[in-house]
Design an enzyme around this catalytic site. Structure first.
Site, mmCIF file in Angstrom:
data_model
loop_
_atom_site.group_PDB
_atom_site.id
_atom_site.type_symbol
_atom_site.label_atom_id
_atom_site.label_comp_id
_atom_site.label_asym_id
_atom_site.label_seq_id
_atom_site.Cartn_x
_atom_site.Cartn_y
_atom_site.Cartn_z
ATOM 1 N N ASP A 28 -74.814 -41.322 -6.661
ATOM 2 C CA ASP A 28 -74.170 -41.957 -7.574
ATOM 3 C C ASP A 28 -74.136 -42.941 -8.259
ATOM 4 O O ASP A 28 -75.512 -44.266 -7.953
ATOM 5 C CB ASP A 28 -72.586 -41.919 -6.477
ATOM 6 C CG ASP A 28 -71.101 -42.290 -7.200
ATOM 7 O OD1 ASP A 28 -71.556 -41.208 -8.596
ATOM 8 O OD2 ASP A 28 -69.829 -41.978 -6.685
ATOM 9 N N GLY A 31 -73.370 -43.489 -14.099
ATOM 10 C CA GLY A 31 -72.660 -43.321 -15.606
ATOM 11 C C GLY A 31 -71.944 -44.936 -15.896
ATOM 12 O O GLY A 31 -72.677 -45.882 -16.479
ATOM 13 N N HIS A 45 -78.129 -40.469 -16.733
ATOM 14 C CA HIS A 45 -78.282 -38.927 -15.762
ATOM 15 C C HIS A 45 -80.191 -39.469 -16.479
ATOM 16 O O HIS A 45 -80.670 -38.715 -15.226
ATOM 17 C CB HIS A 45 -77.946 -37.916 -16.532
ATOM 18 C CG HIS A 45 -76.076 -38.293 -16.231
ATOM 19 N ND1 HIS A 45 -75.109 -38.585 -15.298
ATOM 20 C CD2 HIS A 45 -74.883 -38.088 -17.355
ATOM 21 C CE1 HIS A 45 -73.526 -38.285 -14.583
ATOM 22 N NE2 HIS A 45 -74.032 -38.135 -16.028
ATOM 23 N N SER A 73 -71.367 -31.591 -8.811
ATOM 24 C CA SER A 73 -70.358 -30.526 -7.477
ATOM 25 C C SER A 73 -69.477 -30.681 -8.504
ATOM 26 O O SER A 73 -68.854 -30.575 -9.520
ATOM 27 C CB SER A 73 -69.284 -32.279 -7.224
ATOM 28 O OG SER A 73 -68.275 -32.386 -8.210
ATOM 29 N N SER A 74 -68.763 -29.719 -8.037
ATOM 30 C CA SER A 74 -68.051 -28.436 -8.431
ATOM 31 C C SER A 74 -66.577 -29.028 -8.820
ATOM 32 O O SER A 74 -66.031 -28.364 -9.548
ATOM 33 C CB SER A 74 -66.975 -27.433 -6.992
ATOM 34 O OG SER A 74 -66.750 -27.786 -6.292
ATOM 35 N N ARG A 79 -65.091 -33.397 -16.251
ATOM 36 C CA ARG A 79 -65.712 -34.666 -17.204
ATOM 37 C C ARG A 79 -65.706 -33.628 -18.715
ATOM 38 O O ARG A 79 -65.254 -32.754 -18.855
ATOM 39 C CB ARG A 79 -67.080 -34.389 -16.874
ATOM 40 C CG ARG A 79 -67.068 -35.553 -15.187
ATOM 41 C CD ARG A 79 -68.761 -36.366 -15.082
ATOM 42 N NE ARG A 79 -68.290 -36.704 -13.660
ATOM 43 C CZ ARG A 79 -69.111 -37.796 -13.259
ATOM 44 N NH1 ARG A 79 -70.335 -37.816 -14.000
ATOM 45 N NH2 ARG A 79 -69.249 -37.943 -11.915
ATOM 46 N N LEU A 139 -92.610 -30.712 2.429
ATOM 47 C CA LEU A 139 -91.226 -31.282 2.827
ATOM 48 C C LEU A 139 -90.182 -29.866 2.098
ATOM 49 O O LEU A 139 -90.402 -29.319 0.747
ATOM 50 C CB LEU A 139 -90.814 -32.452 1.325
ATOM 51 C CG LEU A 139 -89.376 -32.863 0.972
ATOM 52 C CD1 LEU A 139 -88.870 -34.305 2.047
ATOM 53 C CD2 LEU A 139 -88.653 -33.565 -0.480
HETATM 54 C C1 IPE Z 1 -70.538 -37.466 -6.191
HETATM 55 O O1 IPE Z 1 -69.629 -37.974 -7.020
HETATM 56 C C2 IPE Z 1 -70.949 -35.956 -6.893
HETATM 57 C C3 IPE Z 1 -72.048 -35.770 -7.136
HETATM 58 C C4 IPE Z 1 -73.182 -37.154 -7.381
HETATM 59 C C5 IPE Z 1 -73.441 -34.995 -7.918
HETATM 60 P P1 IPE Z 1 -68.527 -37.577 -8.217
HETATM 61 O O2 IPE Z 1 -69.208 -39.374 -9.202
HETATM 62 O O3 IPE Z 1 -68.669 -36.810 -8.780
HETATM 63 O O4 IPE Z 1 -67.632 -38.532 -7.322
HETATM 64 P P2 IPE Z 1 -66.711 -39.215 -6.979
HETATM 65 O O5 IPE Z 1 -65.688 -39.302 -8.191
HETATM 66 O O6 IPE Z 1 -66.220 -40.593 -7.456
HETATM 67 O O7 IPE Z 1 -65.617 -38.929 -5.854
HETATM 68 C C1 IPE Z 2 -73.858 -39.535 -10.295
HETATM 69 O O1 IPE Z 2 -73.181 -40.551 -11.066
HETATM 70 C C2 IPE Z 2 -73.774 -38.094 -11.228
HETATM 71 C C3 IPE Z 2 -73.220 -37.270 -11.602
HETATM 72 C C4 IPE Z 2 -72.045 -36.569 -10.498
HETATM 73 C C5 IPE Z 2 -73.211 -35.942 -12.080
HETATM 74 P P1 IPE Z 2 -71.822 -40.872 -12.008
HETATM 75 O O2 IPE Z 2 -71.666 -40.131 -14.041
HETATM 76 O O3 IPE Z 2 -70.711 -39.798 -11.053
HETATM 77 O O4 IPE Z 2 -71.890 -42.141 -12.296
HETATM 78 P P2 IPE Z 2 -70.463 -43.034 -12.564
HETATM 79 O O5 IPE Z 2 -69.849 -42.486 -10.462
HETATM 80 O O6 IPE Z 2 -69.249 -42.411 -13.805
HETATM 81 O O7 IPE Z 2 -70.632 -44.286 -12.784
HETATM 82 MG MG MG Z 3 -69.506 -41.068 -9.516
#
Ligand code: IPE
Ligand code: IPE
Ligand code: MG
Length: 253
Positions: A28, A31, A45, A73-74, A79, A139
């Site tokens: 996570d 962004g 990303h 994630s589902s 987004r 792995l």
């Molecule tokens: C969880 O992160 C999903 C992934 C890392 C793929 P999110 O960014 O979607 O989670 P929330 O919305 O902060 O809970």
């Molecule tokens: C994790 O990073 C990647 C995915 C969930 C696809 P984020 O895109 O959630 O990044 P933040 O949490 O908005 O910084």
């Molecule tokens: Mg996130």
């Protein structure tokens, strides 16, 4: 020490460091990493994929047997469509471009999550990748893509209910093993350690059944900054934990 862990000393790593058999990572903060640098979220990303490659190398080097990564994630469908499209294309590119290296490194790849929303090209690529790496013995890399713990349990419930409705299964014969066999992760041991980067302290619908007794380690860095130093810090924190699984520690204070 849990049966699923080994002391890494013999692998030439830090003495006393316990290596979990199964590490799962919520990658996570892509962004926020990008925004903090005045870049587009999509650039975060792209950097995230580089961090994923580092993680796979580390898992191999430290002797982790199963590595699960949460990559979409589902709920991420909420987004903007352009970002979703970009992430899908990135997964496609990652699998296609890294397949040869993964095979060379004896990595077995499994992709878990709902297939319904994926286009035929991606479905074919996933099947191909799983087939071409199925006999590898190193792995096991499990990529959770379009994955949600609740929808996984919902699909499992439907499958079990269909068996009951068809008279193949009696409700009283449903056990934890019945549910486990119906999950995407059947045959994979539960994660010993779940790491989440970016400072968020929640699981966001990741491995909700399998993670019932996982140790959780939260890391402040955003995913693109993940390094060997971060990985070792998470392993050190894990190594200091006492896992009781509901029992009591019989080895003294
Ligand atoms: C969880 O992160 C999903 C992934 C890392 C793929 P999110 O960014 O979607 O989670 P929330 O919305 O902060 O809970
Ligand atoms: C994790 O990073 C990647 C995915 C969930 C696809 P984020 O895109 O959630 O990044 P933040 O949490 O908005 O910084
Ligand atoms: Mg996130």
């Amino acid at each position: 020490m849990s049966l699923d862990t080994v002391i890494a000393a013999q692998a030439g790593e830090k003495p006393g460091l316990k290596i979990p058999a199964h590490v799962a990572v919520i990658m996570d903060g892509n962004g926020r990493w990008a925004t903090a640098r005045g870049k587009l979220r999509t650039e975060g990303h792209v950097e995230g994929v580089k961090a994923l490659r580092r993680l796979v190398d580390l898992a191999i080097r430290y002797g982790v047997k199963h590595l699960t990564v949460f990559s979409f994630s589902s709920e991420n469908w909420r987004r903007p469509p352009d970002e979703v499209k970009f992430i899908f294309a990135l997964l496609h590119r990652f699998v296609a471009s890294d397949l040869a290296t993964l095979i060379q490194n004896n990595v077995r790849v499994k992709i878990i999550g709902s297939r319904h929303e994926l286009d035929d090209g991606l479905k074919r690529l996933i099947d191909d990748t799983q087939r071409k790496t199925a006999h590898n013995t190193g792995l096991e890399l499990i990529v959770a893509f379009n994955y949600g713990g609740k929808s996984e349990l919902l699909e499992a419930t439907r499958r079990i209910a269909a068996d009951v409705a068809a008279g193949r299964l009696q409700p009283e014969d449903i056990t934890e093993q019945t549910v486990e066999r119906a999950l995407y992760t059947h045959g994979v041991p539960d994660p010993d350690l779940i790491i989440r980067t970016s400072g968020e302290q929640r699981t966001s619908n990741f491995l909700i059944w399998q993670g019932a007794y996982s140790e959780l380690v939260f890391i402040e860095e955003n995913w693109p900054d993940f390094s060997e130093e971060t990985f070792v810090r998470a392993l050190e924190e894990y190594s200091g934990r006492k896992r009781r699984f509901g029992g009591i520690d019989t080895r003294g204070p």
